[in-house]
Scaffold this motif. Structure first.
Motif, PDB file in Angstrom:
ATOM      1  N   ALA A  70      -4.953  12.081   8.389  1.00 11.62           N
ATOM      2  CA  ALA A  70      -4.965  10.973   7.389  1.00 11.62           C
ATOM      3  C   ALA A  70      -4.703   9.493   8.586  1.00 11.62           C
ATOM      4  O   ALA A  70      -4.255   9.585   9.379  1.00 11.62           O
ATOM      5  N   ILE A  90       5.185   5.570   2.099  1.00  8.73           N
ATOM      6  CA  ILE A  90       4.628   6.795   2.311  1.00  8.73           C
ATOM      7  C   ILE A  90       5.463   7.940   1.465  1.00  8.73           C
ATOM      8  O   ILE A  90       6.445   7.867   1.573  1.00  8.73           O
ATOM      9  N   LYS A 111       0.736  -1.116  -0.046  1.00  9.40           N
ATOM     10  CA  LYS A 111      -0.052  -0.027  -0.059  1.00  9.40           C
ATOM     11  C   LYS A 111       1.011   1.330  -0.156  1.00  9.40           C
ATOM     12  O   LYS A 111       1.767   1.591   0.972  1.00  9.40           O
ATOM     13  N   CYS A 142      -1.276  14.796  -2.913  1.00 11.63           N
ATOM     14  CA  CYS A 142      -0.793  14.201  -4.224  1.00 11.63           C
ATOM     15  C   CYS A 142      -1.178  15.023  -5.391  1.00 11.63           C
ATOM     16  O   CYS A 142      -1.085  14.508  -6.632  1.00 11.63           O
ATOM     17  N   LEU A 197      -3.023   6.320   8.352  1.00 11.93           N
ATOM     18  CA  LEU A 197      -1.843   5.688   7.570  1.00 11.93           C
ATOM     19  C   LEU A 197      -1.478   4.233   8.247  1.00 11.93           C
ATOM     20  O   LEU A 197      -0.525   3.919   8.040  1.00 11.93           O
ATOM     21  N   ALA A 251      -0.476   1.755   5.566  1.00  8.78           N
ATOM     22  CA  ALA A 251       0.733   2.212   4.765  1.00  8.78           C
ATOM     23  C   ALA A 251       1.842   1.118   4.854  1.00  8.78           C
ATOM     24  O   ALA A 251       2.593   0.767   6.082  1.00  8.78           O
ATOM     25  N   TYR A 292      -3.661  11.676  -0.578  1.00  4.20           N
ATOM     26  CA  TYR A 292      -4.524  12.918  -0.012  1.00  4.20           C
ATOM     27  C   TYR A 292      -4.292  14.170  -0.455  1.00  4.20           C
ATOM     28  O   TYR A 292      -3.065  14.447  -0.692  1.00  4.20           O
ATOM     29  N   VAL A 326      -3.040   5.098  -2.164  1.00  3.80           N
ATOM     30  CA  VAL A 326      -4.098   6.065  -1.608  1.00  3.80           C
ATOM     31  C   VAL A 326      -3.551   7.714  -1.409  1.00  3.80           C
ATOM     32  O   VAL A 326      -2.153   7.755  -1.135  1.00  3.80           O
ATOM     33  N   TYR A 374       1.087   5.266  -0.095  1.00  5.13           N
ATOM     34  CA  TYR A 374       0.084   6.525   0.287  1.00  5.13           C
ATOM     35  C   TYR A 374       0.944   7.579  -0.051  1.00  5.13           C
ATOM     36  O   TYR A 374       2.198   7.762   0.195  1.00  5.13           O
TER      37      TYR A 374
END
Ligand SMILES: C[S@@+](CC[C@H](N)C(=O)[O-])C[C@H]1O[C@@H](n2cnc3c(N)ncnc32)[C@H](O)[C@@H]1O
Length: 178
Positions: free
Chosen positions: A113, A121, A54, A60, A115, A118, A80, A78, A56
């Motif tokens: 968020a 990141i 995953k 973004c 996280l 995650a 944000y 994902v 993150y």
């Protein structure tokens, strides 16, 4: 007839105002400076992402890094983003991606968020925000060994496990493990 125009005008004005007020602090703090494609490749490669991990992205923007990474590594993504117009552009980019089912964009402050899931990141922010994020990550419940890639800005009180130079923009890219 006139009242419909007034209602539409008021609606457009108010939505514009909300968008402006909501995203303005982030726009002022960081701005939308996008990373170059080569820069993204180099930075994300540092994290050695495995399929279905995953990824993150905090801030973004219009979703380029997020979509490019999920398409390349077949991970989940994902993102944000606080500024509504960028968020909308990111949503469109995700919709057009062949991996859209594996990507989610949230219009939300990344300091709120979640996280916990995650594995990696990614951040391209400012020196000040990077210190605040490091503090937040240290206080948060995270998976053990989360990799954090910071494009351009280091975390002052942490040694990166890897650091490379991105020659084109003359910036460093840092990899940390939490
Ligand atoms: C320098 S841009 C980088 C965009 C993208 N990550 C890239 O590399 O192309 C930073 C982004 O972070 C967003 N941002 C700044 N503060 C934020 C916050 N607290 N929550 C969510 N997004 C934020 C800005 O709106 C901006 O789009």
């Amino acid at each position: 007839m006139l009242s419909i125009f007034v209602i539409i005008w008021v609606f457009l004005f108010l939505s514009g105002l909300v968008i402006f007020i909501y995203g303005f602090p982030a726009m002022i703090a960081v701005g939308p400076i996008p990373t170059s494609k080569k820069g993204i490749d180099k930075a994300v490669a540092l994290a050695k992402i495995k399929p279905d991990e995953k990824f993150y992205e905090l801030g973004c923007g219009e979703g380029r890094v997020l979509v490019q990474t999920v398409e390349k590594y077949d991970c989940y993504g994902v993102g944000y983003e606080l500024v509504y117009p960028y968020y909308l552009l990111a949503k469109i980019r995700v919709k057009l991606s062949k991996k859209s089912k594996k990507i989610e964009v949230r219009c939300k402050n990344f300091f709120k968020a979640d996280l916990q899931n995650a594995d990696v990141i990614f951040c391209f922010l400012t020196p000040k925000l990077m210190q605040k994020i490091a503090k937040m990550l240290k206080e948060m419940k995270l998976k053990k060994g989360v990799r954090v890639v910071s494009y351009a800005f280091k975390i002052n009180d942490m040694e990166p496990i890897e650091k490379i130079k991105h020659n084109k923009e003359n910036w460093n890219i840092y990899l940390y493990k939490f």
